[in-house]
Scaffold this active site. Structure first.
Site, PDB file in Angstrom:
ATOM      1  N   ASP B 126       0.836  -1.191   0.000  1.00 52.27           N
ATOM      2  CA  ASP B 126       0.000   0.000   0.000  1.00 52.27           C
ATOM      3  C   ASP B 126       0.880   1.254   0.000  1.00 52.27           C
ATOM      4  O   ASP B 126       1.778   1.393   0.834  1.00 52.27           O
ATOM      5  CB  ASP B 126      -0.908  -0.021   1.233  1.00 52.27           C
ATOM      6  CG  ASP B 126      -2.122   0.861   1.044  1.00 52.27           C
ATOM      7  OD1 ASP B 126      -2.443   1.215  -0.106  1.00 52.27           O
ATOM      8  OD2 ASP B 126      -2.762   1.190   2.060  1.00 52.27           O
ATOM      9  N   HIS B 133      -3.341  14.383   0.574  1.00 52.15           N
ATOM     10  CA  HIS B 133      -3.592  13.567   1.771  1.00 52.15           C
ATOM     11  C   HIS B 133      -2.476  13.751   2.794  1.00 52.15           C
ATOM     12  O   HIS B 133      -2.723  14.028   3.968  1.00 52.15           O
ATOM     13  CB  HIS B 133      -3.705  12.090   1.357  1.00 52.15           C
ATOM     14  CG  HIS B 133      -3.724  11.116   2.493  1.00 52.15           C
ATOM     15  ND1 HIS B 133      -4.793  10.988   3.357  1.00 52.15           N
ATOM     16  CD2 HIS B 133      -2.804  10.203   2.911  1.00 52.15           C
ATOM     17  CE1 HIS B 133      -4.534  10.043   4.253  1.00 52.15           C
ATOM     18  NE2 HIS B 133      -3.334   9.555   4.003  1.00 52.15           N
ATOM     19  N   ARG B 141      -0.325  17.957  12.058  1.00 49.37           N
ATOM     20  CA  ARG B 141       0.569  17.339  13.043  1.00 49.37           C
ATOM     21  C   ARG B 141       1.792  18.202  13.274  1.00 49.37           C
ATOM     22  O   ARG B 141       2.219  18.427  14.406  1.00 49.37           O
ATOM     23  CB  ARG B 141       0.991  15.959  12.520  1.00 49.37           C
ATOM     24  CG  ARG B 141       1.113  14.889  13.554  1.00 49.37           C
ATOM     25  CD  ARG B 141       1.181  13.493  12.936  1.00 49.37           C
ATOM     26  NE  ARG B 141       1.562  13.485  11.521  1.00 49.37           N
ATOM     27  CZ  ARG B 141       0.946  12.785  10.584  1.00 49.37           C
ATOM     28  NH1 ARG B 141      -0.077  12.018  10.884  1.00 49.37           N
ATOM     29  NH2 ARG B 141       1.358  12.824   9.332  1.00 49.37           N
ATOM     30  N   GLU B 196     -10.423   4.511   3.838  1.00 47.02           N
ATOM     31  CA  GLU B 196      -9.500   5.235   2.963  1.00 47.02           C
ATOM     32  C   GLU B 196      -9.881   4.890   1.528  1.00 47.02           C
ATOM     33  O   GLU B 196      -9.869   3.719   1.140  1.00 47.02           O
ATOM     34  CB  GLU B 196      -8.036   4.877   3.250  1.00 47.02           C
ATOM     35  CG  GLU B 196      -7.534   5.419   4.588  1.00 47.02           C
ATOM     36  CD  GLU B 196      -6.019   5.282   4.762  1.00 47.02           C
ATOM     37  OE1 GLU B 196      -5.379   4.554   3.986  1.00 47.02           O
ATOM     38  OE2 GLU B 196      -5.488   5.913   5.708  1.00 47.02           O
ATOM     39  N   GLU B 198      -9.115   4.486  -2.091  1.00 43.63           N
ATOM     40  CA  GLU B 198      -7.892   4.256  -2.865  1.00 43.63           C
ATOM     41  C   GLU B 198      -8.233   3.592  -4.198  1.00 43.63           C
ATOM     42  O   GLU B 198      -9.298   3.010  -4.361  1.00 43.63           O
ATOM     43  CB  GLU B 198      -6.924   3.330  -2.106  1.00 43.63           C
ATOM     44  CG  GLU B 198      -6.548   3.817  -0.716  1.00 43.63           C
ATOM     45  CD  GLU B 198      -5.375   3.068  -0.115  1.00 43.63           C
ATOM     46  OE1 GLU B 198      -4.684   2.332  -0.851  1.00 43.63           O
ATOM     47  OE2 GLU B 198      -5.149   3.233   1.102  1.00 43.63           O
ATOM     48  N   ASP B 230      -9.154   0.795   2.143  1.00 46.04           N
ATOM     49  CA  ASP B 230      -8.131   0.397   3.115  1.00 46.04           C
ATOM     50  C   ASP B 230      -8.645   0.769   4.517  1.00 46.04           C
ATOM     51  O   ASP B 230      -8.179   1.726   5.128  1.00 46.04           O
ATOM     52  CB  ASP B 230      -6.831   1.132   2.784  1.00 46.04           C
ATOM     53  CG  ASP B 230      -5.684   0.748   3.698  1.00 46.04           C
ATOM     54  OD1 ASP B 230      -5.623  -0.421   4.105  1.00 46.04           O
ATOM     55  OD2 ASP B 230      -4.855   1.629   3.995  1.00 46.04           O
ATOM     56  N   ARG B 234      -7.827   4.162  13.499  1.00 44.85           N
ATOM     57  CA  ARG B 234      -6.889   5.249  13.777  1.00 44.85           C
ATOM     58  C   ARG B 234      -6.294   5.198  15.176  1.00 44.85           C
ATOM     59  O   ARG B 234      -5.115   5.525  15.354  1.00 44.85           O
ATOM     60  CB  ARG B 234      -7.578   6.600  13.561  1.00 44.85           C
ATOM     61  CG  ARG B 234      -8.097   6.825  12.149  1.00 44.85           C
ATOM     62  CD  ARG B 234      -7.021   6.761  11.111  1.00 44.85           C
ATOM     63  NE  ARG B 234      -7.549   7.047   9.764  1.00 44.85           N
ATOM     64  CZ  ARG B 234      -6.900   6.774   8.647  1.00 44.85           C
ATOM     65  NH1 ARG B 234      -5.702   6.203   8.663  1.00 44.85           N
ATOM     66  NH2 ARG B 234      -7.439   7.059   7.481  1.00 44.85           N
ATOM     67  N   GLN B 237      -3.781   2.405  15.129  1.00 42.96           N
ATOM     68  CA  GLN B 237      -2.683   2.762  14.228  1.00 42.96           C
ATOM     69  C   GLN B 237      -1.717   3.750  14.892  1.00 42.96           C
ATOM     70  O   GLN B 237      -0.501   3.573  14.843  1.00 42.96           O
ATOM     71  CB  GLN B 237      -3.300   3.367  12.973  1.00 42.96           C
ATOM     72  CG  GLN B 237      -2.404   3.429  11.775  1.00 42.96           C
ATOM     73  CD  GLN B 237      -3.051   4.205  10.621  1.00 42.96           C
ATOM     74  OE1 GLN B 237      -4.271   4.253  10.495  1.00 42.96           O
ATOM     75  NE2 GLN B 237      -2.230   4.808   9.796  1.00 42.96           N
ATOM     76  N   LYS B 250      -4.517  -1.921  10.102  1.00 43.49           N
ATOM     77  CA  LYS B 250      -4.843  -2.095   8.687  1.00 43.49           C
ATOM     78  C   LYS B 250      -5.225  -3.530   8.325  1.00 43.49           C
ATOM     79  O   LYS B 250      -5.941  -3.739   7.335  1.00 43.49           O
ATOM     80  CB  LYS B 250      -3.626  -1.712   7.828  1.00 43.49           C
ATOM     81  CG  LYS B 250      -3.161  -0.269   8.010  1.00 43.49           C
ATOM     82  CD  LYS B 250      -4.084   0.715   7.317  1.00 43.49           C
ATOM     83  CE  LYS B 250      -3.465   2.108   7.253  1.00 43.49           C
ATOM     84  NZ  LYS B 250      -4.284   3.026   6.450  1.00 43.49           N
ATOM     85  N   THR B 254      -9.587  -5.425   4.127  1.00 40.02           N
ATOM     86  CA  THR B 254      -9.483  -4.479   3.015  1.00 40.02           C
ATOM     87  C   THR B 254     -10.544  -4.877   2.001  1.00 40.02           C
ATOM     88  O   THR B 254     -10.669  -6.066   1.689  1.00 40.02           O
ATOM     89  CB  THR B 254      -8.080  -4.533   2.370  1.00 40.02           C
ATOM     90  OG1 THR B 254      -7.103  -4.233   3.367  1.00 40.02           O
ATOM     91  CG2 THR B 254      -7.953  -3.552   1.217  1.00 40.02           C
ATOM     92  N   THR B 349      -4.557   6.802  -0.004  1.00 43.75           N
ATOM     93  CA  THR B 349      -5.755   7.628   0.035  1.00 43.75           C
ATOM     94  C   THR B 349      -5.696   8.706  -1.042  1.00 43.75           C
ATOM     95  O   THR B 349      -4.745   9.485  -1.091  1.00 43.75           O
ATOM     96  CB  THR B 349      -5.888   8.277   1.423  1.00 43.75           C
ATOM     97  OG1 THR B 349      -5.768   7.241   2.396  1.00 43.75           O
ATOM     98  CG2 THR B 349      -7.208   8.990   1.580  1.00 43.75           C
ATOM     99  N   GLU B 363      -9.076  13.060   7.697  1.00 44.76           N
ATOM    100  CA  GLU B 363      -8.913  14.364   7.044  1.00 44.76           C
ATOM    101  C   GLU B 363     -10.163  15.222   7.172  1.00 44.76           C
ATOM    102  O   GLU B 363     -10.083  16.426   7.428  1.00 44.76           O
ATOM    103  CB  GLU B 363      -8.588  14.180   5.557  1.00 44.76           C
ATOM    104  CG  GLU B 363      -7.171  13.753   5.269  1.00 44.76           C
ATOM    105  CD  GLU B 363      -6.983  13.552   3.769  1.00 44.76           C
ATOM    106  OE1 GLU B 363      -6.956  14.553   3.030  1.00 44.76           O
ATOM    107  OE2 GLU B 363      -6.883  12.388   3.348  1.00 44.76           O
TER     108      GLU B 363
END
Lengths: 416, 416
Positions: B126, B133, B141, B196, B198, B230, B234, B237, B250, B254, B349, B363
């Site tokens: 991935d 993104h 951050r 996500e 993709e 995906d 969060r 993760q 993850k 999927t 993403t 996001e």
């Protein structure tokens, strides 16, 4: 893990070499693999310096049943799918065959056969479960925070690359990659080719997606073990890792020893995990277990083109690992991820606390370059260098069993 | 990517629904998939609201040859192994069949069949190839360093989990995991279930281990495309990522759309990559290419249990991606890693710069919670919520082609 008469230290086989001192494959081991000798690859069992041909033993009526059938074909995946009970049944049948009436016509010399992967590697996940490996490298980077933040709470891991796993003896091409050199990003052959001495873990059975394997059942998912060299490209790895982790620094090639030492064979070597360090948080309840560490001495040796014999550079204790294989399975499936027969887990670099127990060059270099008996020195691996792993499980009162070897030689990079 | 008469906008099929306005599967598309209708899974082609049965067409003498044979069985992997020329040959034969003499006996209604994975996913890597993104999340951050350090030099990627990829329509079990809550590490069902949006990329042929596919040949390794969700957890993760990247956040699941839109079908939609931002370093020469971005509008919609229709929450432009699929292949193989037929790449993403082009909830939340037409709001996904992706390639003078849908509904976590 209960033991039985197949582990008895006094047991002997009609294959004389199984009794040879220091031999990895005594009658108490019985590791499974896929070999060929001109014809199609098929299942075999290592015994002394010989391979027992499983298909031939079936044809001769010396083995029977679903487990032996599942181990006779071009892949051990069918046996891994049947699971641990089938592997135990086969172990007992093999022990009886190899201690019973001699049948030398079922043997091939190991020196005369080619070894293959035990099965197609379905998925490969690599852990980082050694406190000493993490702490030694982490202390050099950030003494105040040597360990990953989650280290005490879970066995840190990443998805690695399944397609590039190869059996011992396959040469390893030095890769090109991007890294920083003299302050600029270059694309060039790596200057930092390293090895990582790991234990590989083959998975039995499949858990349905969404249904974790609880820690109480996790040990039954461990089909068997091998040595694993997680070849690592340090300059590329450093450059690419933030924030998604290792990618091309790892996916070039992974080497494994071809014999699968079954979980049953390692039952006599179970021991308690090392105590957590003072002040460390406790193990989370969903990963708590006991006495499933394994007493295995693991070794790495290096032979450069100008040396005539390998020189041991690492001796590391697997029983020091902070997280055990069963804990890895429980963690990996805790989100419902389905582990498949033919999946491979890597333990992560098996380093110990002592000087000489560093299980990769990046750690060794913290004490300085490797000095070899012929006066050569090494920082990272050079073209033509061969790295050879070995490992033996040992315990008081038990016959030691070994893994055979996992070797690879560095080939020069391709021209631009 | 050259186009030919199979792309002609005026081309029509005897399958009337292929001409329906806004239909994803006109005669110019001809995506391949694996379907079943009670019997064994086998190859099919989406046309309008129907599926053409490839095996039936072979039996009826309306298709012939190695490419059609390779697409008739329970997996498209044999066709992926044959490569792009075979896919092109099959495309031409299918176009001729579906514009020639009507043969309604070869069709099944899409509403009456079940769709499966196009093949066993061999390896899944991935990427994180969207500037928007990365920049949007990174700016929140660390505004001074919004992008990963290597972002301009290579398409950042990680190995992800192949075993847990499932076709559209398979429910997604909310996972348990470890994360920080009120300052303490807990093991509990996630509170931060995200999607996500993709593009998935199916790989053609295999490169020998140690031999990269140069950028000049990389486009020929792109067999076809699908939509890919995906699913991302969060809280888990964030907790697990340092330093080895995403793992259990993850690997739970999927989702992919089941129809493989071939690279040939997308040839009319090729366009130039967006220019690099002022002051950005140039693309490294070994990844430099041109006009291989793809004009695809990608959409995500959300439907909660109390809604009667889905509500679109994301509209994102694939043509904005900073790195293209061919560049991903060249980078992935640049260290000699062997990509296999049946390998799947995720683009990462696909976010755009505009408000409303955020292609994951993490996001979207930077602007605030999602507000739905019925007055409900969402931070992360709740049990029973369904996420539906769609996508259409479009270009002036070309008939648009679509991907069908990629959907999944969140099931409640298992009890402790």
């Amino acid at each position: 893990m209960p033991t039985d008469h197949t582990h008895a230290p006094g047991l002997t086989s009609w294959v004389a070499s199984a009794q040879a001192q220091g031999n990895d494959f005594p009658i108490q081991n019985l590791p499974l693999g896929i070999f060929s000798n001109g014809g199609a690859p098929r299942g075999g069992v290592a015994i002394g310096d010989q391979v027992l041909d499983v298909a031939a033993a079936l044809a001769a009526g010396r083995l029977r049943g679903a487990a032996a059938q599942a181990a006779a074909g071009p892949s051990l995946a069918p046996l891994m799918a049947l699971g641990r009970d089938a592997a135990t049944e086969l172990r007992h049948a093999l022990s009886a065959l190899l201690t019973g009436a001699p049948a030398p016509e079922l043997l091939h010399a190991q020196s005369a056969v080619a070894m293959h992967l035990p099965c197609e590697v379905r998925n490969f996940s690599d852990f980082m479960a050694s406190y000493d490996h993490c702490h030694r490298l982490g202390s050099a980077r950030d003494p105040a925070h040597p360990l990953p933040p989650a280290f005490h709470h879970l066995p840190v891991a990443y998805h690695s690359r399944a397609s590039s796993v190869r059996p011992s003896g396959t040469d390893v091409r030095r890769p090109w990659g991007q890294y920083v050199k003299d302050g600029a990003t270059v694309f060039a052959p790596t200057n930092a080719m390293d090895f990582e001495l790991e234990l590989g873990i083959w998975i039995a059975e499949e858990n349905e997606q969404g249904l974790p394997t609880p820690i109480s059942a996790a040990a039954r998912r461990l089909f068997g073990f091998c040595l694993l060299n997680d070849w690592s490209v340090r300059d590329v790895q450093r450059y690419e890792m933030p924030p998604l982790g290792p990618f091309l620094g790892k996916s070039l090639h992974t080497s494994i020893s071809p014999w699968v030492v079954t979980a049953d064979a390692l039952a006599p070597f179970a021991t308690a995990r090392p105590a957590r360090e003072a002040g460390a948080p406790p193990c989370p309840p969903h990963l708590e277990t006991s006495a499933d560490a394994l007493r295995i001495s693991m070794h790495a040796a290096l032979q450069t083109p100008s040396m005539t014999t390998p020189h041991r550079i690492t001796e590391a204790p697997f029983e020091r690992m902070y997280w055990t294989p069963a804990q890895m399975v429980a963690h990996h499936t805790s989100n419902g991820c389905n582990l498949l027969p033919g999946d491979l887990l890597g333990s992560g670099t098996v380093s110990g606390p002592a000087d000489g127990a560093e299980a990769c060059i990046a750690e060794i270099l913290l004490r300085g370059p490797i000095t070899l008996p012929n006066g050569e020195t090494r920082r990272y691996l050079e073209d033509g260098d061969t790295v050879i792993f070995s490992g033996q499980a040992h315990a008081p009162g038990a016959a030691s069993v070994g893994f055979g070897e996992c070797r690879g030689t560095i080939l020069p990079a391709h021209a631009a």
